[in-house]
Write an enzyme that holds these catalytic residues in place. Structure first.
Site, mmCIF file in Angstrom:
data_model
loop_
_atom_site.group_PDB
_atom_site.id
_atom_site.type_symbol
_atom_site.label_atom_id
_atom_site.label_comp_id
_atom_site.label_asym_id
_atom_site.label_seq_id
_atom_site.Cartn_x
_atom_site.Cartn_y
_atom_site.Cartn_z
ATOM 1 N N GLU A 127 37.522 7.769 -33.487
ATOM 2 C CA GLU A 127 36.141 8.092 -32.885
ATOM 3 C C GLU A 127 35.286 7.027 -33.549
ATOM 4 O O GLU A 127 35.794 6.529 -34.867
ATOM 5 C CB GLU A 127 35.732 9.428 -33.154
ATOM 6 C CG GLU A 127 36.409 10.547 -32.150
ATOM 7 C CD GLU A 127 35.917 11.965 -32.522
ATOM 8 O OE1 GLU A 127 34.756 12.035 -33.121
ATOM 9 O OE2 GLU A 127 36.575 12.887 -31.691
ATOM 10 N N SER A 132 40.251 6.682 -40.253
ATOM 11 C CA SER A 132 41.168 6.902 -41.452
ATOM 12 C C SER A 132 40.860 8.496 -41.682
ATOM 13 O O SER A 132 41.868 9.330 -41.864
ATOM 14 C CB SER A 132 40.679 6.345 -42.487
ATOM 15 O OG SER A 132 40.891 4.581 -42.450
ATOM 16 N N ARG A 271 59.941 -31.790 -36.741
ATOM 17 C CA ARG A 271 58.908 -32.666 -37.219
ATOM 18 C C ARG A 271 59.081 -33.509 -38.118
ATOM 19 O O ARG A 271 59.691 -32.881 -39.434
ATOM 20 C CB ARG A 271 57.563 -31.687 -37.625
ATOM 21 C CG ARG A 271 56.471 -32.243 -38.245
ATOM 22 C CD ARG A 271 55.393 -33.019 -37.330
ATOM 23 N NE ARG A 271 54.352 -33.316 -37.655
ATOM 24 C CZ ARG A 271 53.425 -34.309 -37.070
ATOM 25 N NH1 ARG A 271 54.070 -34.725 -35.679
ATOM 26 N NH2 ARG A 271 52.468 -34.539 -37.585
ATOM 27 N N GLU A 366 47.432 2.721 -36.393
ATOM 28 C CA GLU A 366 48.007 3.776 -37.005
ATOM 29 C C GLU A 366 48.109 4.174 -38.459
ATOM 30 O O GLU A 366 49.238 4.454 -38.793
ATOM 31 C CB GLU A 366 49.751 3.426 -36.288
ATOM 32 C CG GLU A 366 49.549 3.311 -34.873
ATOM 33 C CD GLU A 366 50.675 3.515 -34.033
ATOM 34 O OE1 GLU A 366 51.606 4.697 -34.427
ATOM 35 O OE2 GLU A 366 50.679 3.299 -32.892
HETATM 36 C C1 LIG Z 1 43.929 -2.711 -31.423
HETATM 37 C C2 LIG Z 1 43.801 -1.348 -31.809
HETATM 38 C C3 LIG Z 1 44.395 -0.432 -31.106
HETATM 39 C C4 LIG Z 1 44.159 0.990 -31.435
HETATM 40 N N1 LIG Z 1 44.825 1.874 -30.615
HETATM 41 C C5 LIG Z 1 44.531 3.153 -31.084
HETATM 42 C C6 LIG Z 1 44.974 4.329 -30.284
HETATM 43 O O1 LIG Z 1 45.661 4.117 -29.216
HETATM 44 N N2 LIG Z 1 44.362 5.679 -30.470
HETATM 45 C C7 LIG Z 1 43.796 5.955 -31.625
HETATM 46 O O2 LIG Z 1 43.461 7.068 -31.697
HETATM 47 N N3 LIG Z 1 43.345 4.961 -32.513
HETATM 48 C C8 LIG Z 1 43.555 3.537 -32.105
HETATM 49 N N4 LIG Z 1 43.338 2.699 -32.997
HETATM 50 C C9 LIG Z 1 42.438 2.843 -34.118
HETATM 51 C C10 LIG Z 1 43.039 2.668 -35.321
HETATM 52 O O3 LIG Z 1 44.144 3.757 -35.604
HETATM 53 C C11 LIG Z 1 41.938 2.836 -36.450
HETATM 54 O O4 LIG Z 1 41.244 1.625 -36.438
HETATM 55 C C12 LIG Z 1 42.437 2.839 -37.849
HETATM 56 O O5 LIG Z 1 42.964 4.268 -38.229
HETATM 57 C C13 LIG Z 1 41.336 2.841 -38.718
HETATM 58 O O6 LIG Z 1 40.256 3.421 -38.663
HETATM 59 P P1 LIG Z 1 38.773 2.852 -38.596
HETATM 60 O O7 LIG Z 1 39.034 1.615 -37.688
HETATM 61 O O8 LIG Z 1 37.785 3.654 -38.275
HETATM 62 O O9 LIG Z 1 38.555 2.184 -39.891
HETATM 63 P P2 LIG Z 1 37.882 3.000 -41.250
HETATM 64 O O10 LIG Z 1 38.559 4.441 -41.087
HETATM 65 O O11 LIG Z 1 36.458 3.056 -41.264
HETATM 66 O O12 LIG Z 1 38.219 2.088 -42.477
HETATM 67 C C14 LIG Z 1 37.631 1.162 -43.056
HETATM 68 C C15 LIG Z 1 38.184 0.669 -44.078
HETATM 69 O O13 LIG Z 1 37.930 1.586 -45.258
HETATM 70 C C16 LIG Z 1 39.189 1.786 -45.713
HETATM 71 N N5 LIG Z 1 39.458 3.170 -46.122
HETATM 72 C C17 LIG Z 1 39.164 4.295 -45.395
HETATM 73 N N6 LIG Z 1 39.421 5.290 -45.993
HETATM 74 C C18 LIG Z 1 39.956 4.913 -47.291
HETATM 75 C C19 LIG Z 1 40.271 5.858 -48.396
HETATM 76 N N7 LIG Z 1 40.133 7.072 -48.611
HETATM 77 N N8 LIG Z 1 40.734 5.068 -49.221
HETATM 78 C C20 LIG Z 1 40.871 3.603 -49.438
HETATM 79 N N9 LIG Z 1 40.315 2.970 -48.197
HETATM 80 C C21 LIG Z 1 40.012 3.754 -47.126
HETATM 81 C C22 LIG Z 1 40.279 1.516 -44.647
HETATM 82 O O14 LIG Z 1 41.613 1.560 -45.008
HETATM 83 C C23 LIG Z 1 39.585 0.382 -43.991
HETATM 84 O O15 LIG Z 1 40.009 -0.814 -44.875
HETATM 85 C C24 LIG Z 1 43.433 1.309 -32.714
HETATM 86 C C25 LIG Z 1 42.669 0.507 -33.279
HETATM 87 C C26 LIG Z 1 43.203 -0.938 -32.781
HETATM 88 C C27 LIG Z 1 42.126 -2.242 -33.748
#
Ligand SMILES: Cc1cc2nc3c(=O)[nH]c(=O)nc-3n(C[C@H](O)[C@H](O)[C@H](O)COP(=O)(O)OP(=O)(O)OC[C@H]3O[C@@H](n4cnc5c(N)ncnc54)[C@H](O)[C@@H]3O)c2cc1C
Length: 382
Positions: A127, A132, A271, A366
């Site tokens: 969402e 994460s 190349r 994931e």
């Molecule tokens: C192309 C694509 C396809 C996707 N498909 C799906 C799907 O089909 N279904 C679905 O549900 N999701 C999907 N996702 C979502 C994906 O799983 C999330 O983007 C991912 O889990 C990270 O969540 P976030 O983007 O909210 O990042 P955040 O959780 O906001 O993280 C931001 C940064 O903070 C770091 N961070 C967060 N918490 C911690 C911690 N405790 N300790 C250290 N570092 C931390 C993260 O590692 C990251 O570097 C997709 C994403 C992409 C880009």
């Protein structure tokens, strides 16, 4: 650990190699350029049985092992990462919640069409304010009139918005008593359910052929038979499903690394600079040798995680290690492969540039690599 492939696994690899070479490699690059999900290819893969890879024959699948799935991915991902990404999301997170936690009626109704390749599956966890931190989701499901009223929003959801999509299996928060731990349940919401809408296809820097969107749920009512499994175990179901997803992303990473190694080796042999092929320079040879070595290390971790799953052993830590290692190797290798190509490697006209763009998400989707570190550290007792 015996990782030699069975006859069925070898036949599957041959089938995937042929299809990848003759169809995916030929047609997918245009879909990537046009940022369009090539469902024509996915339908054809369905007709070959590839969309029901991990589903038993009883429910319309081919009942393949996880090792066989990884080996199949090594072939499909070589040709195009977006098609392989859509395929793996369908096979693992898009289908497994129904297989592992649904009842027979739900499997017949929703899993069978997915496994037979007539529909594409999607998994709705993330969402805008909870990625994460899966426990932080705010989508709500309220028990109402022999069913559930769902309100909320999901983002980055793959495979929900194509002409082949059936809907989504999503995670929502349910009522919990004051002071009680939050409860989560998973539900199927079919396409065309009143109140279920979605945004346009999002524009990634890679995986441009994958259909990823925001999903909106405004007073979406689904009957009780759309609830998957135990209403208090939804989060657990989703986290268990993601364990397989990690092996899958690791396998996708292997295929990308092999693809860029092949492209860079071929280019280096052709190349010429300073009167000789650049493959004669030791600096280039060492890069290629390093990529090949790291790829082999990542491959062993990935097959081991798959083998542990197939033999009913715990594989949470090993899947996290495989995903962490393989996705890092893929990103580093893609960068080195572009370097070996020089300027042409930077141009979208060259296939290696497409793999470079596709690599980054392997460290994010994931479960980010930071989260894989947390899973591994926890397994070490930290
Ligand atoms: C192309 C694509 C396809 C996707 N498909 C799906 C799907 O089909 N279904 C679905 O549900 N999701 C999907 N996702 C979502 C994906 O799983 C999330 O983007 C991912 O889990 C990270 O969540 P976030 O983007 O909210 O990042 P955040 O959780 O906001 O993280 C931001 C940064 O903070 C770091 N961070 C967060 N918490 C911690 C911690 N405790 N300790 C250290 N570092 C931390 C993260 O590692 C990251 O570097 C997709 C994403 C992409 C880009």
């Amino acid at each position: 650990m015996d990782l030699s492939l069975t006859e069925a696994e070898r036949d599957l690899v041959d089938l995937c190699r042929e299809f990848a070479r003759k169809e995916i490699a030929v047609r997918a690059p245009a879909a990537w350029e046009e940022a369009r999900c090539p469902t024509d290819l996915l339908r054809e893969m369905g007709a070959l049985g590839l969309l029901g890879m991990l589903v038993p024959e009883e429910w319309g699948g081919i009942g393949m092992s996880t090792v066989g799935f990884v080996a199949a991915m090594e072939q499909l991902g070589l040709a195009d990462q977006s098609v392989a990404a859509a395929w793996q999301a369908h096979v693992t997170i898009g289908s497994l919640p129904l297989l592992l936690f649904g009842d027979d009626a739900q499997r017949e109704r929703w899993l069978r069409p997915l496994a037979e390749g007539r529909a594409l599956g999607a998994f709705g966890l993330t969402e805008p304010d909870a990625g994460s931190d899966a426990r932080g989701i705010s989508t709500q499901a309220e028990s109402r009139d022999d069913g559930w009223l769902i309100n909320g929003r999901k983002t980055f959801i793959s495979n929900a918005g194509t002409d082949m999509s059936f809907g989504v299996t999503l995670l929502a928060r349910t009522a919990s008593a004051e002071g009680e731990a939050p409860k989560f349940a998973s539900f199927v919401v079919e396409k065309d359910t009143p109140g279920f809408t979605m945004g346009p296809k999002m524009r990634g820097i890679g995986w441009r052929g994958l259909d990823t969107r925001e999903l909106f749920f405004d007073d979406v009512w689904v009957p009780d038979d759309h609830l998957i499994g135990d209403p208090a175990m939804g989060l657990n179901q989703f986290l268990r499903t993601l364990e397989v997803g990690r092996i899958s992303i690791a396998a996708l990473s292997l295929s990308l690394t092999q693809a860029v190694l092949d492209l860079a080796t071929e280019y280096a042999r052709e190349r010429k600079q300073f009167g000789q092929p650049i493959s004669q320079f030791q600096a280039i040879q060492f890069k290629l040798a390093d990529i090949a070595t790291e790829l082999e290390a990542a491959r062993w971790l990935t097959y081991r995680a798959a083998y542990l799953r197939d033999t009913g052993q715990p594989y949470l830590k090993e899947a996290a290690m495989a995903k962490l290692k393989a996705s890092r190797v893929a990103n580093w290798a893609a960068s080195e492969a572009v370097q070996i190509h020089g300027g042409i490697g930077y141009m979208l006209e060259s296939p290696v540039s497409r793999f470079y763009c596709d690599a980054k998400v392997l460290e994010i989707g994931e479960g980010t690599n930071e989260i894989q570190h947390l899973v591994i550290a926890r397994a070490l007792g930290c």
